[in-house]
Design a protein around this motif. Sequence first.
Motif, short mmCIF file in Angstrom:
data_model
loop_
_atom_site.label_atom_id
_atom_site.label_comp_id
_atom_site.label_asym_id
_atom_site.label_seq_id
_atom_site.Cartn_x
_atom_site.Cartn_y
_atom_site.Cartn_z
N GLY A 182 1.37 9.95 7.72
CA GLY A 182 1.37 8.82 6.80
C GLY A 182 2.62 8.79 5.94
N MET A 183 3.57 7.95 6.31
CA MET A 183 4.83 7.85 5.57
C MET A 183 4.60 7.37 4.14
N ALA A 184 3.69 6.41 3.97
CA ALA A 184 3.43 5.87 2.63
C ALA A 184 2.84 6.94 1.71
N ASP A 185 1.92 7.76 2.25
CA ASP A 185 1.35 8.85 1.47
C ASP A 185 2.43 9.85 1.07
N PHE A 186 3.27 10.20 2.02
CA PHE A 186 4.32 11.19 1.78
C PHE A 186 5.29 10.71 0.69
N LEU A 187 5.65 9.43 0.73
CA LEU A 187 6.60 8.88 -0.23
C LEU A 187 5.95 8.53 -1.57
N GLY A 188 4.62 8.48 -1.57
CA GLY A 188 3.91 8.13 -2.80
C GLY A 188 3.85 6.64 -3.05
N ILE A 189 3.86 5.86 -1.98
CA ILE A 189 3.81 4.40 -2.14
C ILE A 189 2.59 3.81 -1.45
N ARG A 190 1.54 4.61 -1.29
CA ARG A 190 0.34 4.11 -0.62
C ARG A 190 -0.35 3.06 -1.48
N HIS A 191 -1.09 2.22 -0.81
CA HIS A 191 -1.83 1.15 -1.50
C HIS A 191 -2.98 1.77 -2.29
N PRO A 192 -3.24 1.30 -3.52
CA PRO A 192 -4.32 1.88 -4.34
C PRO A 192 -5.66 1.94 -3.64
N SER A 193 -5.98 0.97 -2.79
CA SER A 193 -7.28 0.94 -2.13
C SER A 193 -7.44 2.08 -1.13
N ARG A 194 -6.31 2.73 -0.74
CA ARG A 194 -6.37 3.81 0.23
C ARG A 194 -6.40 5.19 -0.42
N GLU A 195 -6.31 5.25 -1.74
CA GLU A 195 -6.15 6.53 -2.41
C GLU A 195 -7.32 7.46 -2.17
N ASP A 196 -8.51 6.92 -2.06
CA ASP A 196 -9.69 7.77 -1.90
C ASP A 196 -10.09 7.93 -0.45
N ALA A 197 -9.27 7.43 0.47
CA ALA A 197 -9.60 7.55 1.89
C ALA A 197 -9.53 9.01 2.33
N ALA A 198 -10.43 9.41 3.19
CA ALA A 198 -10.47 10.79 3.67
C ALA A 198 -9.27 11.05 4.57
N HIS A 199 -8.66 12.21 4.38
CA HIS A 199 -7.55 12.60 5.23
C HIS A 199 -8.09 13.17 6.53
#
Length: 197
Positions: free
Chosen positions: A96-113
């Motif tokens: 997940g590039m967005a997770d790595f960079l810290g630019i993930r969408h707020p709605s995905r923050e609690d998604a299970a890895h």
Amino acid sequence: MNGAVDLVIRFLLFAMLHSIAALPGVQQRIGNMFPRGFRFYRAAYNLASLVTFGWVMAAWPLSPVIYLVPGSASLAFHAVQAFTLLQMIRCVSRTGMADFLGIRHPSREDAAHELVTTGCYGTVRHPLYALAMVFCLFNPLMTVKWLLFTLMAGGYFVMGAVVEERRLEREFGDAYRSYRRQVPMLIPRRRKPVAKE
């Protein structure tokens, strides 16, 4: 040797701050204190890491040269480094590039890895660390500073991999233990040839 001491001290401070900021307990406390702003934590962490890493690399600018790979051979070394950077980008995109960079969408923050075990993660369990070491070793200009940095980084990567594995085992349990038995930590295994009938 003041330059070497300065480099070691800066690296140790960088490693300590980087490691403390990555601890789940520290992140949880900061998240409790700043619940609205915590979604920017990873981006701030990356920025702070980049700045402090630059501070480390600014130490000892005129260290002695051990060797310089001449001419076209240096281009081959740079080609290996470019290849490792591309592979690192591919590895990050798997988790997940967005997770790595810290630019993930707020709605995905609690998604299970999910436990990623394919692609570069099917070759070694910590491909980013392994590729970073290849990048360091294939620098065509090897100075005492770069060699010392490479040795310290290698030790830090091994310690980081061990700590990360404990966290992943707690998170994924038997699935991670099975993955660990099948895939080496940092150095790829030579694959056995398939027997012909």
